[in-house]
Design an enzyme around this catalytic site. Structure first.
Site, PDB file in Angstrom:
ATOM      1  N   LYS A  77       1.325  -0.911   0.092  1.00  0.00           N
ATOM      2  CA  LYS A  77       0.176   0.166  -0.197  1.00  0.00           C
ATOM      3  C   LYS A  77       0.578   1.058  -0.359  1.00  0.00           C
ATOM      4  O   LYS A  77       1.466   1.350   0.608  1.00  0.00           O
ATOM      5  CB  LYS A  77      -0.707  -0.127   1.376  1.00  0.00           C
ATOM      6  CG  LYS A  77      -2.202   0.881   1.515  1.00  0.00           C
ATOM      7  CD  LYS A  77      -2.792   0.832   2.745  1.00  0.00           C
ATOM      8  CE  LYS A  77      -4.109   1.788   2.856  1.00  0.00           C
ATOM      9  NZ  LYS A  77      -4.727   1.943   4.295  1.00  0.00           N
ATOM     10  N   SER A 152      -9.970   2.476   2.960  1.00  0.00           N
ATOM     11  CA  SER A 152      -8.337   2.793   2.327  1.00  0.00           C
ATOM     12  C   SER A 152      -7.540   1.727   1.625  1.00  0.00           C
ATOM     13  O   SER A 152      -6.684   2.353   0.577  1.00  0.00           O
ATOM     14  CB  SER A 152      -7.146   4.519   3.123  1.00  0.00           C
ATOM     15  OG  SER A 152      -7.116   3.111   4.039  1.00  0.00           O
ATOM     16  N   SER A 176     -10.040   0.531   7.364  1.00  0.00           N
ATOM     17  CA  SER A 176      -9.247   0.084   6.301  1.00  0.00           C
ATOM     18  C   SER A 176      -8.798  -0.581   5.442  1.00  0.00           C
ATOM     19  O   SER A 176      -9.210  -1.710   4.256  1.00  0.00           O
ATOM     20  CB  SER A 176      -8.093   0.915   6.118  1.00  0.00           C
ATOM     21  OG  SER A 176      -8.581   2.929   6.234  1.00  0.00           O
TER      22      SER A 176
END
Length: 472
Positions: A77, A152, A176
């Site tokens: 990420k 996210s 997330s």
């Protein structure tokens, strides 16, 4: 629309790949090249890549690699710093940031052995439950391109759901990991505070963010957790690799109402939730309806105050930590209006909100001492369409709808408790619906064992989305 694999067919997961590597049936270079080919084939449709690292991945695959997950392709990420690789945190304001060193959890991933082929897309600074940003544009869901893959951690979730890689790094500050897993039909485990390597010092209620992964199968998530957890004797005792379903009856409290309003979630979510409750009963567990152990509306007010005040105050800390000024005029409209809301939160009000939140956390932890599992939907509605929570919408205009949509997961970040979202069904429109299960701090093994049992009953891994490249 969803596709179900025919009887006897299977999609290789990370553990299948590991077995193939061990037996000499494939090589890290072959797996990485296949993952890159899949990424290049589908990224134009999904837009899950923030920064490709294809050549670095090929070099790593050609060299010596150790660790229990050595040679497995994955994604990192875009908010986990890796030395020499752009880390924009999803923001145009940080598009030129090149970390001088690896973050501790990045080092833990390296030690475990997987090979990242790209950095996955995320919303600006990880502050949204969808993955849309002015830097990259919207990331799309392989189950339906008009819808978000969540956030996210939505970039990694979209890639795993589409079959690009079997597992992807994810992180979770207010939900997330779970907010990415649920919309994409994946397993998403948020570990306990202090569980992971690099997070040994996390002790405070304010230490909200933990790392983990999203995957298609429970055993992949279990293996990732086992490989990246801390072995520090001063922290939580390491859990062994979980490989079997739960073998005893659990006490489960089920709660499905939207915390802020007390209303029911939408019809599809409520249906899947009811089906999950019924399945748990057939499996022998004792499931009872439960009230919240705290006042939901008041708790959500505290959450809003803390979210606003924290972002405003931590933005300067981020700038100081990375040595780059985050200029407000380079942030999206949503972030700018969130900063303005945070600036209106006085220090006294901010401190009082944290103090009151400690009481909310205490009530939640007390409830978990009485039961084995706390069960809720992961999200209150079907996955929203692209733009519903977009970066051009002012924070004040989306605050309540966003909190209502994503407002089940946050309590486990404040409490430091582990929680897992599992793909328990589909909406009336064929979109994945996740159900969340939480337990006491340090209880990841119980969550994984329950997940194994539910996976065997539902076989969610046999479903693949319409946008699928796992067979390439």
């Amino acid at each position: 629309m969803r596709t179900t694999l025919s009887a006897g067919s299977a999609v290789p997961d990370m553990m299948d790949m590991r077995d193939a590597l061990a037996s000499g049936q494939t090589t890290p270079s072959a797996l990485v090249d296949q993952a890159i080919a899949r990424a290049e084939a589908v990224n134009p449709r999904l837009n899950f890549i923030a920064w490709p690292t294809f050549e670095r991945a090929r070099e790593q695959a050609a060299g010596a690699r150790s660790g229990p997950l050595a040679g497995i392709p994955t994604l990192i990420k875009d908010m986990l710093p890796e030395k020499g690789v752009p880390a924009s945190f999803g923001s145009a304001a940080l598009r030129d940031f090149i970390p001088p060193d690896d973050a501790p959890y990045a080092r833990a991933i390296t030690a475990a052995g997987p090979i990242s082929i790209a950095r996955s897309a995320m919303p600006e600074l990880g502050l949204n439950a969808v993955t849309e940003s002015p830097l990259l544009g919207p990331t799309r869901n392989p189950w339906n391109l008009d819808h978000t893959p969540g956030g996210s951690s939505g970039g990694g979730a979209a890639a795993v759901a589409a079959g690009v890689v079997p597992v992807a790094h994810a992180s979770d500050g207010l939900g997330s990991i779970r907010h990415g897993a649920a919309p994409c039909g994946l397993v998403g485990l948020k570990p306990s505070r202090g569980r992971n390597a690099g997070e040994e010092a996390f002790r405070s209620i304010a230490d909200l963010t933990v790392n983990g992964c999203v995957s298609r199968t429970v055993r992949d998530t279990a293996a990732w957790l086992e490989a990246t957890q801390t072995r520090d004797p001063a922290c939580l005792p390491p859990i062994p690799l979980v490989t079997a379903p739960v073998d005893h009856r659990l006490r489960i409290h089920a709660y499905s109402r939207v915390m802020r309003t007390g209303e029911l979630p939408d019809a599809s979510v409520q249906r899947v939730f009811g089906e999950a409750v019924a399945l748990l009963g057939r499996l022998g567990h004792r499931v009872t309806d439960a009230a919240l152990p705290f006042a939901g509306g008041a708790a959500m007010d505290l959450l809003g105050t803390i979210t606003e005040g924290m972002f405003c105050r931590r933005l300067g800390m981020l700038s100081q930590a990375i040595g780059i000024e985050v200029k407000v005029d380079e942030l999206e409209h949503r972030s700018v209006t969130l900063i303005a809301a945070g600036e209106a939160v006085s220090d006294e009000r901010f401190a009082a909100a944290w103090t009151a939140m400690e009481g909310v956390v205490a009530a939640y932890l007390d409830r978990l001492e009485e039961i084995d599992i706390w069960m809720t939907p992961t999200l209150s509605t079907e996955i929203p369409r692209i733009g519903v929570f977009g970066p051009d919408i002012a924070w004040g205009d989306q605050k309540d709808p966003l909190i209502d949509y994503a407002g089940y997961c946050w309590i486990d970040n404040f409490a430091g408790t582990p929680s897992i979202s599992l793909p328990m069904g589909f909406s009336d429109n064929g979109l994945p619906v996740g159900i969340q299960f939480a337990t006491r701090p340090g209880g990841e093994a119980l969550l994984l064992a329950l997940a194994y049992q539910l996976e065997a009953a539902i076989e969610w891994q046999r479903h693949v989305p319409p946008v699928w490249v796992g067979d390439l």
